[in-house]
Design an enzyme around this catalytic site. Structure first.
Site, short mmCIF file in Angstrom:
data_model
loop_
_atom_site.label_atom_id
_atom_site.label_comp_id
_atom_site.label_asym_id
_atom_site.label_seq_id
_atom_site.Cartn_x
_atom_site.Cartn_y
_atom_site.Cartn_z
N ASN A 1 -0.17 -0.39 12.62
CA ASN A 1 -0.71 0.11 13.90
C ASN A 1 -1.82 -0.76 14.44
OD1 ASN A 1 0.64 2.51 14.76
ND2 ASN A 1 -0.07 3.47 12.86
N HIS B 1 3.66 4.76 20.48
CA HIS B 1 3.28 5.55 19.33
C HIS B 1 1.81 5.88 19.52
CE1 HIS B 1 3.58 7.15 15.40
NE2 HIS B 1 2.91 6.22 14.78
N GLY C 1 0.84 -1.20 0.00
CA GLY C 1 0.00 0.00 0.00
C GLY C 1 0.87 1.24 0.00
N GLY D 1 4.14 0.80 2.26
CA GLY D 1 4.99 -0.27 1.74
C GLY D 1 5.61 0.08 0.39
#
Ligand code: APR
Length: 312
Positions: A121, A176, A11, A14
């Site tokens: 995430n 994060h 995506g 990447g």
């Protein structure tokens, strides 16, 4: 190239990471996705840019064919579903947990000596899934977050003071997400702490913007999340490992007692070299910073508990 990096998830993050890896001639690149045609198409497009960009990295895109990842030195995992506006990173938990588990199983069987850099995430929780699923030692599983968060902080400091980004250095600890812990007293411009250059109010404003850096971009893009800076950050980590640079970068690392945290991934400064995380650097924190880091760790701990409830 004598090195091989596999990027799972073709995506936005990447494909951009694949482009940067190839253009820097760091490695040959294999791009893997579940989508039919997309990884092959993007890889071919990138290969056709190579004569103009002047690099000889090979780029191959495949659909679900993990045999192509065999013996990769590094695997960057970006597979998953990105955040949409109004969606928190935690909303992604159950979907991405399943994806990371499947991908890690495949990768561990064909590239058992690789180093995993997780980008998906919620980051710190996905690192935990990758560590547990792969069975790899903790030095070979890490997450990309701190490099991105500190790059954002650096960009905002440079904009504020109208100085080169190259003069800036920033330090960000913690998970994060909304609980990340930027450390202004360790953040500098040409070696000068920003606490001597900016008022506490301006520093607070930059810290707040850094903390919401991901959400700010989601709000603007509306159809996805940030990818140029996340890809740059993952590639900086890969480069430090591939070139055995012994570079100190803030990364999500599995802690076993460091900073008083046990059995969790949290963002801390580490030394990256050919063995992956070669050292966890422990710095002295003030009581306030310690409390902020513990708060960040609690948020990660809660996600891990949720995942265990969901069947991790
Ligand atoms: N195996 C391989 N690829 C997968 C799988 C899987 N099981 N599941 C999903 N993917 C692929 C999707 O087909 C898509 O091409 O992962 C890719 C994700 O790309 P994007 O949707 O463009 O998301 P991106 O912006 O790249 O973000 C990826 O990084 O920053 C984080 O929060 C972000 O978790 C997200 C991840």
């Amino acid at each position: 190239m004598d090195k091989k990096v596999t990027v799972v998830g073709a995506g936005n993050v990447g494909a951009t990471a694949a482009m940067r890896l190839a253009e820097k001639e760091l490695a040959d690149v294999v791009l893997i996705d579940i989508l039919e045609g997309v990884p092959a198409g993007k890889a071919l497009d990138l290969a056709e840019a190579a004569p103009i960009e002047k690099h000889d990295s090979k780029i191959l895109g495949v659909t679900n064919d993990y045999t192509q990842a065999r013996d990769s030195d590094i695997v960057i995992i970006t597979a998953g579903v990105p955040r949409r506006p109004g969606m928190s990173r935690d909303d992604l938990l159950s979907t991405n947990m399943g994806i990371i588990r499947d991908v890690t199983r495949e990768v561990a069987s064909v590239a058992p000596n690789s180093i995993l850099i997780i980008v998906s995430n919620p980051l710190d929780a996905m690192c935990y899934v990758a560590l547990k699923t792969s069975g790899f030692p903790k030095n070979r599983v890490m997450g990309m977050a701190g490099v991105l968060d500190s790059a954002r902080f650096r960009a905002f400091i440079a904009m504020e003071l109208n100085v080169s980004v190259e003069n800036t250095h920033a330090f960000v600890l913690g998970g994060h997400g909304d609980t990340m812990v930027p450390l202004p007293r360790y953040s500098t411009v040409a070696g000068i702490p920003i606490t001597e250059l900016l008022s506490p109010e301006r520093i607070d404003a930059l810290v707040e913007r850094t903390r919401n850096g991901g959400a700010e971009i989601v709000g603007l893009l509306k159809t996805g999340s940030a990818y140029y800076a996340p890809a740059s950050a993952a590639v900086e980590m890969a480069e430090a490992i591939l070139k055995d640079k012994k570079k100190i970068l803030p990364c999500a690392a599995y802690l076993e007692g460091e900073y008083g945290i046990d059995g969790l991934f949290v963002g801390v400064p580490v030394k990256l070299g050919s063995a992956g995380i070669e050292e966890i650097i422990q710095i002295k924190l003030t009581d306030e910073e310690k409390a902020a880091l513990e708060n960040s760790a609690s948020a990660v701990r809660k996600l891990v508990k949720d995942m265990e409830r969901l069947g991790l």
